[in-house]
Motif scaffolding. Sequence first.
Motif, PDB file in Angstrom:
ATOM      1  N   ASP A  68     -11.739 -27.144 -37.255  1.00 64.93           N
ATOM      2  CA  ASP A  68     -12.032 -28.149 -37.329  1.00 64.93           C
ATOM      3  C   ASP A  68     -11.225 -28.975 -35.869  1.00 64.93           C
ATOM      4  O   ASP A  68     -11.956 -29.943 -35.332  1.00 64.93           O
ATOM      5  N   LEU A  86     -15.474 -33.448 -38.334  1.00 63.42           N
ATOM      6  CA  LEU A  86     -14.275 -34.208 -38.166  1.00 63.42           C
ATOM      7  C   LEU A  86     -14.616 -35.446 -37.143  1.00 63.42           C
ATOM      8  O   LEU A  86     -14.209 -36.646 -37.651  1.00 63.42           O
ATOM      9  N   CYS A 218     -10.959 -30.141 -43.688  1.00 63.56           N
ATOM     10  CA  CYS A 218     -11.042 -29.963 -42.281  1.00 63.56           C
ATOM     11  C   CYS A 218      -9.639 -29.078 -42.087  1.00 63.56           C
ATOM     12  O   CYS A 218      -8.668 -29.267 -42.623  1.00 63.56           O
TER      13      CYS A 218
END
Length: 248
Positions: A68, A86, A218
């Motif tokens: 991410d 994100l 993430c």
Amino acid sequence: MKHYKLNFTLSTKVRGNSDYVKKNHIKIPNEKMFWEEPKFIGSIRNEKIDFQPYLLDIELFPNSNVNDLIMDGGPISTKLIISGKLKSIIEEYRKSGMQFFNINILKKNEVFSDYWILNMYEFNQEFIDFSKCKIIYQEKEADFEVSYLINEKVVFISNQDEFYALIKKARIKDEIIWIEKLELNNVNEDFFILKYVNGGVGYFVSETLKQEIEDAGCTGIEFQPVELSYNEWTAPGGEREQVYGQYF
């Protein structure tokens, strides 16, 4: 509240390898090199963009993991490259001073189109308590009037005005000053950018936003506490290793 600097992961397991990025495919429609083109996204240093900049695609090595947070550097060294997931989280916590430009991440024969370059143009230097920071001044000392010796010393600054006066002095003499360890005060943003920190420019999050990013799963991100210098953070057996494991 605690705050953290966003770092790209040092773990080769999370990266997939140690090199990660294979090639930057820069989309400049002429024969200029990217550093000669003022409209290239990497040439624009944290200023608001009111035109369509020239962008790039980023090709990863076949064994790199598509995280991410994608390692920045090279022609876009002051920017973050992030996934749509994100991006959506960050946008919930910050409403001003940001622009996102869509790019592709390439890997083998796959194209990952939901990736974005963040151009952040509002700095929040007012969050820094300069009187409590550890600030390093790297000065030059003449050596037989031919070459220079580099001398690093800790300097003590009372406020932002003193710091910028020292920055001006350093530029005249081609010397360097940076904030090695941060102290923050009166922070009212969960996501912000600071300059003159270790590495030049840094992106920072609150404890609240850190938790949100971690809860979303993430990948590719390590959160360095601002009260630790980079050397303290990455020291063998130190806090980074305890949280994220060894590099390899």
